[in-house]
Design a protein around this motif. Structure first.
Motif, PDB file in Angstrom:
ATOM      1  N   ASN A 209     -13.551  12.530  -7.431  1.00 17.92           N
ATOM      2  CA  ASN A 209     -12.996  11.355  -8.130  1.00 17.92           C
ATOM      3  C   ASN A 209     -11.779  10.801  -7.394  1.00 17.92           C
ATOM      4  O   ASN A 209     -11.617   9.589  -7.239  1.00 17.92           O
ATOM      5  CB  ASN A 209     -12.626  11.727  -9.560  1.00 17.92           C
ATOM      6  N   ASP A 210     -10.907  11.702  -6.929  1.00 18.96           N
ATOM      7  CA  ASP A 210      -9.727  11.263  -6.191  1.00 18.96           C
ATOM      8  C   ASP A 210     -10.121  10.555  -4.903  1.00 18.96           C
ATOM      9  O   ASP A 210      -9.501   9.561  -4.505  1.00 18.96           O
ATOM     10  CB  ASP A 210      -8.828  12.456  -5.864  1.00 18.96           C
ATOM     11  N   SER A 211     -11.151  11.051  -4.236  1.00 17.56           N
ATOM     12  CA  SER A 211     -11.590  10.436  -2.972  1.00 17.56           C
ATOM     13  C   SER A 211     -12.154   9.042  -3.210  1.00 17.56           C
ATOM     14  O   SER A 211     -11.909   8.121  -2.426  1.00 17.56           O
ATOM     15  CB  SER A 211     -12.635  11.324  -2.299  1.00 17.56           C
ATOM     16  N   LYS A 212     -12.912   8.906  -4.308  1.00  7.63           N
ATOM     17  CA  LYS A 212     -13.453   7.573  -4.624  1.00  7.63           C
ATOM     18  C   LYS A 212     -12.318   6.591  -4.938  1.00  7.63           C
ATOM     19  O   LYS A 212     -12.355   5.427  -4.525  1.00  7.63           O
ATOM     20  CB  LYS A 212     -14.414   7.677  -5.800  1.00  7.63           C
ATOM     21  N   ASP A 213     -11.317   7.081  -5.694  1.00  8.25           N
ATOM     22  CA  ASP A 213     -10.159   6.214  -5.975  1.00  8.25           C
ATOM     23  C   ASP A 213      -9.446   5.829  -4.684  1.00  8.25           C
ATOM     24  O   ASP A 213      -9.039   4.674  -4.493  1.00  8.25           O
ATOM     25  CB  ASP A 213      -9.174   6.935  -6.900  1.00  8.25           C
ATOM     26  N   LEU A 214      -9.274   6.794  -3.790  1.00  9.85           N
ATOM     27  CA  LEU A 214      -8.609   6.519  -2.514  1.00  9.85           C
ATOM     28  C   LEU A 214      -9.425   5.543  -1.681  1.00  9.85           C
ATOM     29  O   LEU A 214      -8.866   4.681  -0.993  1.00  9.85           O
ATOM     30  CB  LEU A 214      -8.371   7.821  -1.746  1.00  9.85           C
ATOM     31  N   TYR A 215     -10.754   5.664  -1.747  1.00 10.08           N
ATOM     32  CA  TYR A 215     -11.620   4.713  -1.042  1.00 10.08           C
ATOM     33  C   TYR A 215     -11.357   3.286  -1.525  1.00 10.08           C
ATOM     34  O   TYR A 215     -11.233   2.343  -0.728  1.00 10.08           O
ATOM     35  CB  TYR A 215     -13.076   5.104  -1.265  1.00 10.08           C
ATOM     36  N   THR A 216     -11.258   3.149  -2.855  1.00 10.34           N
ATOM     37  CA  THR A 216     -10.981   1.819  -3.424  1.00 10.34           C
ATOM     38  C   THR A 216      -9.624   1.299  -2.955  1.00 10.34           C
ATOM     39  O   THR A 216      -9.465   0.122  -2.606  1.00 10.34           O
ATOM     40  CB  THR A 216     -11.008   1.892  -4.955  1.00 10.34           C
ATOM     41  N   GLN A 217      -8.624   2.197  -2.905  1.00  9.10           N
ATOM     42  CA  GLN A 217      -7.283   1.788  -2.448  1.00  9.10           C
ATOM     43  C   GLN A 217      -7.302   1.349  -0.984  1.00  9.10           C
ATOM     44  O   GLN A 217      -6.632   0.377  -0.607  1.00  9.10           O
ATOM     45  CB  GLN A 217      -6.303   2.947  -2.628  1.00  9.10           C
ATOM     46  N   VAL A 218      -8.065   2.083  -0.161  1.00 10.94           N
ATOM     47  CA  VAL A 218      -8.133   1.711   1.261  1.00 10.94           C
ATOM     48  C   VAL A 218      -8.812   0.363   1.425  1.00 10.94           C
ATOM     49  O   VAL A 218      -8.415  -0.461   2.267  1.00 10.94           O
ATOM     50  CB  VAL A 218      -8.864   2.802   2.063  1.00 10.94           C
ATOM     51  N   ILE A 219      -9.874   0.120   0.626  1.00 10.24           N
ATOM     52  CA  ILE A 219     -10.536  -1.205   0.685  1.00 10.24           C
ATOM     53  C   ILE A 219      -9.541  -2.306   0.358  1.00 10.24           C
ATOM     54  O   ILE A 219      -9.445  -3.335   1.052  1.00 10.24           O
ATOM     55  CB  ILE A 219     -11.728  -1.242  -0.293  1.00 10.24           C
ATOM     56  N   ARG A 220      -8.751  -2.105  -0.708  1.00 10.81           N
ATOM     57  CA  ARG A 220      -7.751  -3.115  -1.092  1.00 10.81           C
ATOM     58  C   ARG A 220      -6.691  -3.266  -0.009  1.00 10.81           C
ATOM     59  O   ARG A 220      -6.255  -4.376   0.311  1.00 10.81           O
ATOM     60  CB  ARG A 220      -7.091  -2.711  -2.412  1.00 10.81           C
ATOM     61  N   GLN A 221      -6.266  -2.110   0.539  1.00 12.46           N
ATOM     62  CA  GLN A 221      -5.259  -2.166   1.597  1.00 12.46           C
ATOM     63  C   GLN A 221      -5.787  -2.910   2.813  1.00 12.46           C
ATOM     64  O   GLN A 221      -5.048  -3.645   3.473  1.00 12.46           O
ATOM     65  CB  GLN A 221      -4.838  -0.738   1.982  1.00 12.46           C
ATOM     66  N   SER A 222      -7.076  -2.733   3.114  1.00  7.79           N
ATOM     67  CA  SER A 222      -7.683  -3.444   4.244  1.00  7.79           C
ATOM     68  C   SER A 222      -7.710  -4.948   4.001  1.00  7.79           C
ATOM     69  O   SER A 222      -7.508  -5.749   4.919  1.00  7.79           O
ATOM     70  CB  SER A 222      -9.109  -2.929   4.481  1.00  7.79           C
ATOM     71  N   GLU A 223      -7.953  -5.317   2.740  1.00  7.13           N
ATOM     72  CA  GLU A 223      -7.936  -6.742   2.396  1.00  7.13           C
ATOM     73  C   GLU A 223      -6.529  -7.313   2.534  1.00  7.13           C
ATOM     74  O   GLU A 223      -6.350  -8.469   2.937  1.00  7.13           O
ATOM     75  CB  GLU A 223      -8.452  -6.919   0.966  1.00  7.13           C
ATOM     76  N   ILE A 224      -5.521  -6.492   2.179  1.00  6.00           N
ATOM     77  CA  ILE A 224      -4.130  -6.929   2.357  1.00  6.00           C
ATOM     78  C   ILE A 224      -3.786  -7.040   3.831  1.00  6.00           C
ATOM     79  O   ILE A 224      -3.060  -7.946   4.266  1.00  6.00           O
ATOM     80  CB  ILE A 224      -3.173  -5.928   1.659  1.00  6.00           C
ATOM     81  N   LEU A 225      -4.311  -6.115   4.636  1.00  4.07           N
ATOM     82  CA  LEU A 225      -3.987  -6.063   6.066  1.00  4.07           C
ATOM     83  C   LEU A 225      -4.515  -7.281   6.815  1.00  4.07           C
ATOM     84  O   LEU A 225      -3.853  -7.790   7.733  1.00  4.07           O
ATOM     85  CB  LEU A 225      -4.572  -4.771   6.663  1.00  4.07           C
TER      86      LEU A 225
END
Length: 558
Positions: A209-225
């Motif tokens: 579950n934590d990894s899936k949440d982190l995956y979502t955060q990285v996707i958002r961070q990539s969109e910010i980047l």
């Protein structure tokens, strides 16, 4: 009913009714006013604030004057003996003052040079002197041009190298963005896609579950980047590149953590028909490879960032130094040109004024160093007799202990008892206004605090400290035994914001006032400063000039 209204029209009926109505209104108004709060206020104003201590004493002979060095150091000479009669300003002792003596000599030499320059100006420059100055000017021009060329070359080198580093930074942004995307694809295949939703079973569900949440955060961070990278590609400001690199590094670190967590998930994955041993092994291999790739990318981004930042700092320092060299060279050039112009032109009034000003400046320097020299000496303030010598040659002096004591032959002084509540306000050197009952309040004598006894005296169970005030001038009319009223100026400030002291309240270490705003009290925290005479207190912050502070409150009842 008609008869009733007809009766009301008669005066003997409606006059009593009006009186009753007025009395009722008066009673109501009085009751309201009894409960109305009345505030007394004063405005915060800018004012000169003075703090004084007023005491009374008796004039007596200035029988003991304790003298000390104004600076600490090793005693070099004691020039008097106990019992010697001395004159005012006679040197009694001095410290070893080699450095100060050297400074005095240097200052005196500079004064001599300034005087010589004026004499030379008045006489005019010789041809030989002019030729020397011409060569100095030529050398200054060469030095200035060399400094300009060095600055231009440095600027060009800086621009070229910084452009190269910026290009590397932009390339790194584009390249490492792909690294993030590729790593996310592998993670998605391993734990996110539909097969994973159906067939991925792990023994550590929380990690999944934590990894899936982190995956979502990285996707958002990539969109910010992404917008940062696009801006960096088109911007000429390297700050935009550095910002994008910082965001990229943060995204890479998050992605690296995600890949690491996904790899840990493969270690706890339950083998089945879809997630076979071969599939899991392949995922682990790919994830391990991506972890290394991401770590390498983080290092590359950090290197690119450091190169830009460090080189920018380096070249800023170099360019600043080069600019300083140009400025110094230009100053030297202007000075050389001014010297040549001065030597080639006849002396003019303003040039003579400048030369004379240089002499005065040099004289002021000499006076300053002589003043420093005087701090290494003890001089008799008045004519008198040496009574004690507390130092020997070679000893280390202390500014807190008396070195020589003497008796004044003609000076008078006043000794007063100052209560402990005021003694902390006083210091040696405070100015004093003195009035004598024998002369009246109109004649004011000037005095100075010359001594504050560190030992206390108890008078009627109150602690006092002995303070000695010397008269600044001699006056044969002043006699021992006269009653003296002293006003000692302990502190003063000009044009400060003040309010009455009774408007300031305390709550622990916090000071506050109440300000009347829209007929209502509003509490404001303030910082206080000098507490002066006339019941005024300085407000250093928290209040503005013109604001009305509340000094008393009444509720309307008598």
């Amino acid at each position: 009913m008609k008869a009733f209204f007809l009766q009301l029209k008669k005066k003997r009926y409606w006059i009593p009714l009006v009186i009753i109505a007025l009395i009722t209104a008066l009673i109501v108004i009085t009751a309201i006013n009894k409960n109305k709060v009345v505030y007394t206020t004063e405005e915060a104003v800018l004012k000169n604030l003075k703090q004084t201590v007023e005491v009374t004493g008796t004039v007596e002979s200035a029988d003991d004057i304790n003298l000390n060095f104004a600076a600490s150091g090793r005693v070099g000479a004691v020039l008097v003996k106990i019992g010697d009669q001395v004159k005012a300003n006679q040197i009694l002792a001095r410290l070893s003052a080699g450095d100060v003596a050297s400074q005095v000599a240097d200052a005196q030499a500079a004064l001599d040079v300034a005087k010589s320059n004026l004499a030379q100006l008045m006489a005019g420059a010789s041809p030989e002197d002019i030729n020397v100055t011409v060569r100095e000017l030529e050398n200054a021009k060469t030095t200035y041009q060399t400094a300009l060329d060095s600055l231009a070359n440095l600027q060009q080198t800086s621009d070229e190298e910084m452009n190269n580093y910026r290009t590397v930074g932009i390339n790194t942004l584009s390249d490492k963005l792909f690294t993030i995307s590729y790593a996310l694809d592998i993670v998605e295949d391993a734990i996110i896609d539909t097969d994973a939703d159906t067939y991925l079973f792990v023994t550590d569900v929380q990690l999944l579950n934590d990894s899936k949440d982190l995956y979502t955060q990285v996707i958002r961070q990539s969109e910010i980047l992404a917008p940062y990278i696009e801006k960096a590609k088109t911007s000429k400001d390297q700050t935009d590149i550095l910002t994008a690199l910082d965001v990229l590094k943060q995204t890479l670190e998050m992605t690296s953590n995600l890949v690491s967590d996904t790899y840990d998930l493969m270690l706890v994955t339950v083998i089945n028909d879809v997630y076979t041993s071969t599939i899991v092994t392949n995922f682990k291999t790919s994830l391990n490879t991506q972890s290394s790739t991401l770590n390498t990318a983080i290092t590359s981004v950090q290197t690119a960032t450091n190169n830009i930042r460090n080189k920018e700092i380096y070249y800023q320092g170099q360019i600043t130094a080069a600019n300083n060299s140009v400025t110094a060279a230009l100053n030297s050039l202007n000075l050389a040109q001014a010297r040549l112009d001065l030597k080639q032109a006849p002396a003019r009034s303003f040039e003579i004024d400048v030369a004379q000003a240089n002499i005065r400046r040099a004289q002021a320097t000499v006076a300053r160093y002589y003043s420093m020299m005087s701090d290494t000496m003890i001089k008799a303030p008045v004519d008198g007799l040496v009574t004690k010598i507390n130092v020997d040659v070679g000893e280390q002096s202390s500014v807190s202990q008396g070195a020589i004591s003497m008796i004044g032959l003609s000076n008078t002084q006043v000794k007063v008892d100052v209560p402990e509540s005021d003694i902390t306000k006083l210091k040696v050197g405070n100015t004093v206004d003195i009035t004598l009952d024998a002369f009246g309040n109109d004649q004011i004598f000037n005095g100075t605090v010359t001594f504050i006894d560190p030992a206390s005296t108890v008078i009627s169970e109150v602690i006092y400290y002995k303070v000695t005030v010397g008269f600044n001038t001699k006056d044969e009319k002043i006699k021992s035994g006269m009653t003296a009223n002293l006003t000692i100026l302990t502190n003063n400030k000009d044009n400060v914001l003040v309010v009455p002291s009774r408007a300031v309240s305390a709550r622990g270490d916090t000071r506050y006032v109440q300000v009347l705003q829209d007929d209502k009290p509003v509490e404001k925290e303030v910082q206080v400063g000098l507490k002066g005479d006339d019941g005024l207190w300085e407000i250093s912050s928290g209040l503005k000039s013109g604001e009305k502070v509340i000094i008393s409150t009444k509720n309307g009842k008598k």
